[in-house]
Design an enzyme around this catalytic site. Structure first.
Site, PDB file in Angstrom:
ATOM      1  N   HIS A  71      13.000  -4.038   2.013  1.00 21.77           N
ATOM      2  CA  HIS A  71      11.910  -4.099   3.013  1.00 21.77           C
ATOM      3  C   HIS A  71      12.552  -4.305   4.384  1.00 21.77           C
ATOM      4  O   HIS A  71      13.018  -5.403   4.702  1.00 21.77           O
ATOM      5  CB  HIS A  71      10.962  -5.257   2.699  1.00 21.77           C
ATOM      6  CG  HIS A  71       9.808  -5.371   3.658  1.00 21.77           C
ATOM      7  ND1 HIS A  71       8.524  -5.610   3.233  1.00 21.77           N
ATOM      8  CD2 HIS A  71       9.727  -5.275   5.009  1.00 21.77           C
ATOM      9  CE1 HIS A  71       7.719  -5.665   4.278  1.00 21.77           C
ATOM     10  NE2 HIS A  71       8.431  -5.470   5.377  1.00 21.77           N
ATOM     11  N   LYS A  78       3.382   2.412   1.373  1.00 19.01           N
ATOM     12  CA  LYS A  78       3.125   1.066   1.882  1.00 19.01           C
ATOM     13  C   LYS A  78       1.653   0.859   2.188  1.00 19.01           C
ATOM     14  O   LYS A  78       1.046   1.656   2.893  1.00 19.01           O
ATOM     15  CB  LYS A  78       3.951   0.863   3.164  1.00 19.01           C
ATOM     16  CG  LYS A  78       3.662  -0.435   3.901  1.00 19.01           C
ATOM     17  CD  LYS A  78       4.233  -1.635   3.171  1.00 19.01           C
ATOM     18  CE  LYS A  78       3.780  -2.939   3.817  1.00 19.01           C
ATOM     19  NZ  LYS A  78       4.853  -3.827   4.169  1.00 19.01           N
ATOM     20  N   HIS A 123       1.564  -5.355   1.632  1.00 22.43           N
ATOM     21  CA  HIS A 123       1.463  -6.546   2.494  1.00 22.43           C
ATOM     22  C   HIS A 123       0.250  -7.319   1.991  1.00 22.43           C
ATOM     23  O   HIS A 123      -0.885  -6.921   2.236  1.00 22.43           O
ATOM     24  CB  HIS A 123       1.305  -6.139   3.962  1.00 22.43           C
ATOM     25  CG  HIS A 123       1.258  -7.326   4.881  1.00 22.43           C
ATOM     26  ND1 HIS A 123       2.258  -7.622   5.779  1.00 22.43           N
ATOM     27  CD2 HIS A 123       0.343  -8.319   4.997  1.00 22.43           C
ATOM     28  CE1 HIS A 123       1.954  -8.741   6.423  1.00 22.43           C
ATOM     29  NE2 HIS A 123       0.807  -9.178   5.972  1.00 22.43           N
ATOM     30  N   ASP A 183      12.542  -8.000   5.335  1.00 19.84           N
ATOM     31  CA  ASP A 183      11.503  -7.891   6.372  1.00 19.84           C
ATOM     32  C   ASP A 183      12.096  -8.183   7.745  1.00 19.84           C
ATOM     33  O   ASP A 183      11.400  -8.694   8.631  1.00 19.84           O
ATOM     34  CB  ASP A 183      10.319  -8.831   6.077  1.00 19.84           C
ATOM     35  CG  ASP A 183       9.062  -8.437   6.852  1.00 19.84           C
ATOM     36  OD1 ASP A 183       9.048  -7.344   7.445  1.00 19.84           O
ATOM     37  OD2 ASP A 183       8.118  -9.238   6.872  1.00 19.84           O
ATOM     38  N   HIS A 200       7.366  -9.717   0.649  1.00 16.07           N
ATOM     39  CA  HIS A 200       7.546 -10.969   1.406  1.00 16.07           C
ATOM     40  C   HIS A 200       6.623 -12.081   0.910  1.00 16.07           C
ATOM     41  O   HIS A 200       5.779 -12.585   1.650  1.00 16.07           O
ATOM     42  CB  HIS A 200       7.421 -10.755   2.914  1.00 16.07           C
ATOM     43  CG  HIS A 200       6.312  -9.835   3.366  1.00 16.07           C
ATOM     44  ND1 HIS A 200       5.015  -9.982   2.970  1.00 16.07           N
ATOM     45  CD2 HIS A 200       6.330  -8.756   4.187  1.00 16.07           C
ATOM     46  CE1 HIS A 200       4.276  -9.047   3.524  1.00 16.07           C
ATOM     47  NE2 HIS A 200       5.057  -8.278   4.263  1.00 16.07           N
ATOM     48  N   HIS A 250      12.402  -3.181   8.774  1.00 19.54           N
ATOM     49  CA  HIS A 250      11.840  -2.507   9.950  1.00 19.54           C
ATOM     50  C   HIS A 250      12.982  -2.076  10.859  1.00 19.54           C
ATOM     51  O   HIS A 250      13.767  -2.915  11.304  1.00 19.54           O
ATOM     52  CB  HIS A 250      10.912  -3.454  10.719  1.00 19.54           C
ATOM     53  CG  HIS A 250       9.729  -3.891   9.928  1.00 19.54           C
ATOM     54  ND1 HIS A 250       8.534  -3.200   9.940  1.00 19.54           N
ATOM     55  CD2 HIS A 250       9.557  -4.927   9.067  1.00 19.54           C
ATOM     56  CE1 HIS A 250       7.672  -3.810   9.134  1.00 19.54           C
ATOM     57  NE2 HIS A 250       8.271  -4.849   8.586  1.00 19.54           N
TER      58      HIS A 250
HETATM   59  O1  DOR Z   1       6.382 -10.567  10.676  1.00 18.97           O
HETATM   60  C1  DOR Z   1       6.146  -9.394  10.460  1.00 18.97           C
HETATM   61  N1  DOR Z   1       6.609  -8.412  11.267  1.00 18.97           N
HETATM   62  N2  DOR Z   1       5.391  -9.079   9.408  1.00 18.97           N
HETATM   63  C2  DOR Z   1       4.969  -7.830   9.200  1.00 18.97           C
HETATM   64  O2  DOR Z   1       4.277  -7.611   8.236  1.00 18.97           O
HETATM   65  C3  DOR Z   1       5.289  -6.752  10.152  1.00 18.97           C
HETATM   66  C4  DOR Z   1       6.493  -7.053  10.901  1.00 18.97           C
HETATM   67  C5  DOR Z   1       6.698  -6.153  12.095  1.00 18.97           C
HETATM   68  O3  DOR Z   1       6.524  -4.945  11.971  1.00 18.97           O
HETATM   69  O4  DOR Z   1       7.052  -6.655  13.154  1.00 18.97           O
HETATM   70 ZN    ZN Z   2       7.473  -6.037   7.092  1.00 21.01          ZN
END
Ligand code: DOR
Ligand code: ZN
Length: 346
Positions: free
Chosen positions: A14, A100, A137, A248, A175, A16
């Protein structure tokens, strides 16, 4: 005495990465240690179609620095308009590893997520049929539910009914932040698994709120009470293959975090392996780290574990790591576990 631990190269289930200048800035932080990662599709606009996922994958591949190797595992962002045929084609071509699900409004860039779950039944049934996993999520977004209860309520009111309606659907609860989430995944059938982040093993809600608001510890789902953190540590270090690493790691510029309305996300890519070695050592479970970070995820996703290895070394003195990463979108603060780290990746 120097201690060392060699494990298969880990994967992040997971992650970003964003796009453009932020992607270029943060990608090396993950690619340095991780072989593969499940890439979150919550861009603006989101990665909804196979064509968008293919184009995003190309931008990620183009951003990998010379001499590093990294495989992005792409996901599609589920909307109420998602077409089951497009999803099946993206899966059949090998482009997409998971879909997702963001409940609409749950977190960063989730406005196009799902509000009425009846409208995604066809896609979920197709996914169950073709064996394509759903990453969730797991928080309700109704305003009358307290933010600290949103995961627990989601399990009962959304996740369980959804799984009952769609037998055979492989689901990853992402998460996990509560003992309720751990219990749900442990007690469910083999279609269910869960990821745990690095930061939720090291912080609880006191870290966010005691002695002043700490925006760099604010993420979603928000960290809960200490007891929940302890349940997560127990699950992660248990050797139960249902639980594996999904960091995450979620970069936001400092300007966007240190604000009257700061964005949710902890950026842990840089020091995740050092943090995990610290936690697993504290729990007397260094022998379980390889399963959690490198073995259980591939098994779950039907992929071979990585052949290469990394070696973690414990130094007698604290090992420094950068406080911030510079990106073309501004500095991004690296997760601070609140104490020194003695482990480094050799
Ligand atoms: O803390 C988070 N940041 N939780 C999420 O689900 C998305 C993520 C983000 O994209 O910044
Ligand atoms: Zn995330």
């Amino acid at each position: 005495m120097t201690q060392s631990l060699t494990i298969r190269r880990p994967d992040d289930w997971h992650l970003h990465l964003r796009d453009g200048a932020m992607l270029a800035g943060v990608l090396p932080e993950t690619a340095r240690h991780f072989a593969r990662a499940i890439i979150m599709p919550n861009l603006v606009p989101p990665v909804v179609t196979g064509a968008q996922a293919a184009a995003y994958r190309d931008r990620i591949l183009a951003a990998i620095p010379e001499g590093m190797s990294f495989q992005p595992l792409m996901t599609l962002y589920l909307t109420e308009d998602t077409n089951p045929t497009d999803v099946a084609a993206a899966h059949a071509s090998g482009l997409v590893t998971a879909v997702k699900l963001y409940p609409a409004g749950a977190t960063t860039n989730s406005a196009s997520g799902v509000a009425n779950f009846d409208n995604v039944r066809g896609v979920l049934e197709k996914m169950a049929e073709i064996g394509l996993p759903l990453c969730i999520h797991g928080e309700v977004t109704t305003h009358d539910v307290d933010i600290f209860d949103r995961e627990q309520v989601f399990l009962e009111t959304v996740l369980h009914p959804l799984r009952e309606r769609t037998p055979g659907l492989k689901v990853t609860l992402e998460h996990i932040t509560t003992s309720h989430g751990i219990d749900y995944v442990s007690g469910a059938d083999g279609d269910m698994a869960g990821t745990i982040t690095t930061h939720h093993l090291m912080i609880n809600r006191n870290h966010i709120l005691v002695g002043g608001i700490k925006p760099h510890y604010y993420c979603l789902p928000v960290a809960k009470r200490r007891e929940h953190m302890e349940a997560l540590r127990k699950a992660a270090t248990s050797g139960n293959p249902r639980f594996f690493l999904g960091t995450d790691s979620a970069p936001h510029s400092d300007a966007n975090k240190e604000s009257a309305c700061g964005c949710a996300g902890c950026f842990t890519a840089t020091n995740t392996m050092a943090c995990l070695a610290h936690v697993f050592e504290e729990e007397g479970a260094l022998d379980k780290l390889e399963g959690f970070a490198s073995m259980f995820g591939p098994v779950r996703y039907g992929l071979p574990p990585n052949e290469e290895t990394i070696t973690l070394v414990k130094e007698p003195e604290p090992v420094p790591y950068p406080a911030k990463i510079d990106t073309g979108d501004g500095p991004v603060t690296v997760f601070d576990p609140g104490h020194p780290l003695y482990w480094r990746v050799a």
